[in-house]
Design a protein around this motif. Structure first.
Motif, PDB file in Angstrom:
ATOM      1  N   UNK A  97       0.820  -1.212   0.000  1.00  0.00           N
ATOM      2  CA  UNK A  97       0.000   0.000   0.000  1.00  0.00           C
ATOM      3  C   UNK A  97       0.854   1.263   0.000  1.00  0.00           C
ATOM      4  N   UNK A  98       1.962   1.216   0.761  1.00  0.00           N
ATOM      5  CA  UNK A  98       2.826   2.405   0.792  1.00  0.00           C
ATOM      6  C   UNK A  98       3.466   2.651  -0.570  1.00  0.00           C
ATOM      7  N   UNK A  99       3.825   1.570  -1.278  1.00  0.00           N
ATOM      8  CA  UNK A  99       4.435   1.730  -2.603  1.00  0.00           C
ATOM      9  C   UNK A  99       3.450   2.288  -3.618  1.00  0.00           C
ATOM     10  N   UNK A 100       2.212   1.812  -3.553  1.00  0.00           N
ATOM     11  CA  UNK A 100       1.196   2.272  -4.505  1.00  0.00           C
ATOM     12  C   UNK A 100       0.580   3.602  -4.121  1.00  0.00           C
TER      13      UNK A 100
ATOM     14  N   UNK B 292      11.865   3.341  -0.303  1.00  0.00           N
ATOM     15  CA  UNK B 292      13.129   3.549  -1.014  1.00  0.00           C
ATOM     16  C   UNK B 292      13.768   2.234  -1.395  1.00  0.00           C
ATOM     17  N   UNK B 293      13.659   1.234  -0.499  1.00  0.00           N
ATOM     18  CA  UNK B 293      14.231  -0.074  -0.809  1.00  0.00           C
ATOM     19  C   UNK B 293      13.539  -0.698  -2.006  1.00  0.00           C
ATOM     20  N   UNK B 294      12.192  -0.613  -2.052  1.00  0.00           N
ATOM     21  CA  UNK B 294      11.479  -1.169  -3.196  1.00  0.00           C
ATOM     22  C   UNK B 294      11.831  -0.435  -4.480  1.00  0.00           C
ATOM     23  N   UNK B 295      11.989   0.894  -4.399  1.00  0.00           N
ATOM     24  CA  UNK B 295      12.346   1.655  -5.597  1.00  0.00           C
ATOM     25  C   UNK B 295      13.724   1.274  -6.111  1.00  0.00           C
ATOM     26  N   UNK B 296      14.673   1.050  -5.191  1.00  0.00           N
ATOM     27  CA  UNK B 296      16.014   0.647  -5.617  1.00  0.00           C
ATOM     28  C   UNK B 296      15.984  -0.739  -6.253  1.00  0.00           C
ATOM     29  N   UNK B 297      15.121  -1.621  -5.732  1.00  0.00           N
ATOM     30  CA  UNK B 297      15.043  -2.947  -6.333  1.00  0.00           C
ATOM     31  C   UNK B 297      14.471  -2.874  -7.742  1.00  0.00           C
ATOM     32  N   UNK B 298      13.434  -2.064  -7.934  1.00  0.00           N
ATOM     33  CA  UNK B 298      12.834  -1.963  -9.264  1.00  0.00           C
ATOM     34  C   UNK B 298      13.711  -1.196 -10.229  1.00  0.00           C
ATOM     35  N   UNK B 299      14.648  -0.420  -9.721  1.00  0.00           N
ATOM     36  CA  UNK B 299      15.499   0.379 -10.597  1.00  0.00           C
ATOM     37  C   UNK B 299      16.342  -0.491 -11.506  1.00  0.00           C
ATOM     38  N   UNK B 300      16.727  -1.675 -10.997  1.00  0.00           N
ATOM     39  CA  UNK B 300      17.595  -2.556 -11.773  1.00  0.00           C
ATOM     40  C   UNK B 300      16.815  -3.689 -12.443  1.00  0.00           C
TER      41      UNK B 300
END
Length: 533
Positions: free
Chosen positions: A141-144, A234-242
């Motif tokens: 939920x926080x990511x979306x 931030x951790x999820x964003x860094x994972x999706x970045x790659x």
């Protein structure tokens, strides 16, 4: 009214108005003033304000409140709670990306809330969502950006589970209303107040312009989530970045046109029929028309061996071998023929003293031998030991020794290389020069690279042992010179002219330890390892 023995308490021994200097009044107790035979009243000690604790048994004793039965009940977990905790720590229920510490913190929070609300035995623990599932749903939920949605975990809770049990719920209950204020606020609690959150430049405290500009966070907080949730985002964003070529990156490059997909860098199939080709370093993808296939490369190798025996032109041969190796690399050819090419080039480089090309070939051969692609691994392992002796590389030497198998140690080449290493480690120059006279195959070419410095070390040892002089003939035989003239020239080349003396029938050398020690230190100070990879 009063007897002689039962005088009133206010009457003192001296009486009223006696000239003994006592005051005209006496403190009178307020309780039972006429009971002279009773004990004095007890001293009053105020009790701590604790409405839940019972009164002390006697007024003379100040006792701490007895432990309540409720604290003991907290440690008596029901079988349903124990089964729920076991499911939380089961390996099949673990979710990648969620640490054990996070899960334990969430589990502790869930059980604490239920215990404070006296509902431990009222909830259906068999259908209760696990803490790791709650954390994963909160992160989703926080990511979306769905901060306004209440954190009621899906699937929906069973009828026996009240909404107040779920961590972060705002359902009121009388037993846990006080503890809910002390807990950390969750993202769902913050979402109810998101309309009242002001950015730093609209702070209610006001202040000067400098105070507002020096605020630690100059960006408006649109999500208004706790620091733990923001770190998870931030951790999820860094994972999706790659993932998928950086599709989740927030870099400005994302707004530009996406680059075309990279072409496959698979092996090239050569079509050239030329036997000879100069070497050029590649700056782009190889052209198949300029690359020779494997059958042509086999013919090229035979041609190069014939030309080497006939012309002995190392410059031409080295250039052609490098071109041959390049064609093998771009076509991803790794077989016994590849091993033969690198071994022949390494032997030619050793013969001409080209240590750089030899080391490049040796590095590739080491990888080829690990794939069991033929060749002569014992021979080149021995060469590698001698090479490490020359470069004084003790770290790689230890690694090399640890990789030797019992079969390697039984081969003639490796035995000789290990004996050379042992003689030098022990300072046994006599044994070293005996091994130098009888090396297997092409080991002498590598030993020639460090024979001079070992002769200087031997002369330094001889100067310590023989005083005041030693015959030149002894030095010639001990250090394996071809003749006394060569030995004398070696001494002269190292500024030892004053050490040589001619006698009636022989020539001797004065032993000067300082001269040879300095020459030895200078020789071991610099090692030429040009071309090492």
């Amino acid at each position: 009214m009063y007897s002689v023995s039962g005088a009133a308490p206010w009457q003192s021994n001296g009486g009223y108005g006696q000239p003994n200097g006592h005051p005209a009044y006496i403190p009178v107790p307020t309780r039972n003033p006429y009971a002279s035979s009773l004990p004095p009243p007890p001293t009053y000690v105020p009790q701590p304000l604790n409405h839940s604790s019972p009164a002390p048994p006697t007024p003379m004793t100040v006792a701490s409140p007895a432990p309540s039965n409720e604290s003991k009940k907290k440690t008596e977990w029901s079988p349903a709670v124990r089964a729920y905790v076991n499911r939380c720590f089961a390996a099949e229920h673990q979710i990648p990306g969620i640490e054990r510490s996070e899960m334990e913190m969430k589990l502790r929070e869930v059980i604490t809330n239920a215990a404070q609300s006296n509902m431990l035995n009222s909830y259906n623990w068999a259908n209760m969502p696990l803490p790791q599932q709650m954390i994963a749903e909160d992160r989703k939920r926080a990511t979306l950006g769905l901060q306004s949605v209440p954190p009621n975990f899906v699937p929906p809770p069973p009828p026996l589970v009240p909404l107040s049990f779920i961590p972060g719920s705002t359902a009121p209950h009388s037993a846990s209303s006080g503890s809910a204020v002390l807990r950390k606020r969750k993202s769902s609690e913050m979402s109810a107040e998101s309309d009242n959150i002001h950015p730093p430049w609209r702070s209610k405290k006001g202040g000067s312009l400098e105070d507002r500009m020096s605020a630690p966070d100059k960006r408006p907080r649109f999500d208004a989530v706790p620091m733990s949730s923001k770190s998870n985002i931030s951790l999820e964003q860094r994972k999706r970045r790659f993932d998928n070529g950086g599709s989740g990156s927030s870099s400005p490059r994302k707004n530009g046109p996406s680059p075309p997909p990279a072409e496959s860098l698979g092996p090239v199939v050569g079509r050239s029929e030329k036997l000879e080709k100069n070497y050029f370093r590649l700056t782009s993808a190889p052209n198949p028309d300029d690359v020779r296939p494997l059958p042509v490369l086999r013919q090229t190798l035979e041609l190069l061996k014939q030309k080497w025996r006939k012309d002995n032109n190392y410059g031409y041969i080295c250039d052609q071998f490098k071109s041959l190796r390049q064609d093998l690399t771009v076509q991803h050819i790794k077989n016994s023929f590849t091993t033969d090419v690198y071994e022949i080039h390494a032997r030619i480089a050793l013969e001409k003293g080209d240590l750089g090309e030899y080391n490049q070939c040796q590095s590739q051969l080491r990888a080829l031998y690990k794939q069991n692609l033929g060749g002569h691994p014992h021979e080149f392992k021995a060469y590698r030991i001698l090479y490490y002796i020359y470069t004084c590389n003790r770290t790689d030497m230890n690694d090399m020794l640890s990789e030797l198998t019992p079969a390697d140690k039984q081969s003639e080449e490796v035995k000789h290389a290990l004996a050379v290493r042992s003689a030098l480690a022990l300072g046994n120059y006599h044994q070293f020069f005996k091994l130098y006279n009888d090396p297997p195959k092409m080991g002498a070419y590598l030993m020639d690279m460090f024979i001079e410095r070992e002769r200087l070390a031997a002369l330094a040892a001889i100067s310590k042992s023989y005083k005041p002089a030693v015959r030149l003939r002894f030095i010639t035989e001990e250090l394996t010179f071809e003749s006394e003239a060569e030995a004398a020239q070696f001494i002269l080349d190292h500024e030892g002219k004053e050490l040589l003396e001619e006698k009636d029938d022989y020539v001797q050398m004065k032993t000067n330890n300082r001269l040879w020690e300095e020459a030895k230190m200078a020789a071991f100070k610099f090692v030429d390892i040009k071309g090492q990879i």
